[in-house]
Design a protein around this motif. Structure first.
Motif, PDB file in Angstrom:
ATOM      1  N   ALA A 119      43.646  50.914  32.202  1.00  9.01           N
ATOM      2  CA  ALA A 119      42.389  50.229  32.513  1.00  9.01           C
ATOM      3  C   ALA A 119      42.722  49.015  33.373  1.00  9.01           C
ATOM      4  N   TRP A 120      41.683  48.432  33.947  1.00  3.33           N
ATOM      5  CA  TRP A 120      41.834  47.239  34.772  1.00  3.33           C
ATOM      6  C   TRP A 120      41.024  46.115  34.170  1.00  3.33           C
ATOM      7  N   GLU A 121      41.562  44.917  34.252  1.00  2.00           N
ATOM      8  CA  GLU A 121      40.764  43.755  33.906  1.00  2.00           C
ATOM      9  C   GLU A 121      39.693  43.601  34.972  1.00  2.00           C
ATOM     10  N   ILE A 122      38.500  43.228  34.550  1.00  4.98           N
ATOM     11  CA  ILE A 122      37.426  42.908  35.482  1.00  4.98           C
ATOM     12  C   ILE A 122      36.712  41.683  34.928  1.00  4.98           C
ATOM     13  N   ASP A 123      36.500  40.710  35.795  1.00  6.93           N
ATOM     14  CA  ASP A 123      35.733  39.525  35.438  1.00  6.93           C
ATOM     15  C   ASP A 123      34.421  39.576  36.204  1.00  6.93           C
ATOM     16  N   ILE A 124      33.327  39.434  35.476  1.00  4.18           N
ATOM     17  CA  ILE A 124      31.995  39.446  36.076  1.00  4.18           C
ATOM     18  C   ILE A 124      31.387  38.063  35.888  1.00  4.18           C
ATOM     19  N   ASP A 125      31.094  37.408  36.997  1.00  2.00           N
ATOM     20  CA  ASP A 125      30.441  36.104  36.967  1.00  2.00           C
ATOM     21  C   ASP A 125      28.941  36.321  37.137  1.00  2.00           C
ATOM     22  N   VAL A 126      28.184  36.012  36.092  1.00  2.00           N
ATOM     23  CA  VAL A 126      26.733  36.214  36.100  1.00  2.00           C
ATOM     24  C   VAL A 126      26.071  35.016  36.768  1.00  2.00           C
ATOM     25  N   ARG A 127      25.464  35.245  37.923  1.00  2.00           N
ATOM     26  CA  ARG A 127      24.758  34.185  38.649  1.00  2.00           C
ATOM     27  C   ARG A 127      23.339  34.037  38.101  1.00  2.00           C
TER      28      ARG A 127
END
Length: 159
Positions: A95-103
């Protein structure tokens, strides 16, 4: 020996970057989740990932298990995403790390709590299915810890 080690490290870095680029290409586009029961109703999520790192998702709520009879309620999230390093999820899957920044996080034109948060997650594309971790890495859910297990029970397919 030092030159051999440097070449090995450079080769591993290049392979990792190539894998990340491949996942990024596969991730770009529109994905739709299966219909899922949640709190007595049903929901379906349509996500968009763009090549420039933009992210959006619309969660629509339904009264039926086929997600055809809408409740007229939606939550829309917009922001950006970044892929991080690869990791072995519980079960040994890659798997891959994913960072989601919620605007923005909106429903009915109103801003919801959650805007400005960073979601620490993991993601994999397995057999044409987009699979996320089993819980969002939010302070209120996991104490901010990134999940380590993929949720194969709830996935999306590319549209």
């Amino acid at each position: 020996m030092k030159n051999r080690m440097a070449l090995l490290v450079a080769g591993l870095l290049a392979a990792t970057q190539a894998q990340a680029a491949e996942l990024d290409r596969e991730l770009v586009g529109k994905w739709q989740s299966q219909c899922k029961k949640a709190s007595g109703n049903y929901l379906q999520i349509t996500s968009h990932f763009s090549a420039d790192g933009a992210y959006s998702a619309k969660t629509a709520f339904y009264i039926d298990a086929d997600c055809t009879e809408t409740m007229g309620m939606e939550i829309v999230s917009t922001g950006s995403y970044r892929l991080g390093r690869t990791l072995a999820a519980e079960g040994g899957e890659s798997a891959w790390e994913i960072d989601i920044d919620v605007r923005e996080l909106l429903s009915g034109g109103m801003q919801l709590p959650g805007s400005g948060q960073r979601i620490a997650q993991i993601v994999a594309i397995i057999g044409g299915k987009l699979v996320f971790g089993d819980a969002p890495g939010l302070q209120s859910v996991t104490g901010g810890a990134r999940p380590q297990k993929l949720n194969h029970q709830f996935y999306s397919r590319k549209q």
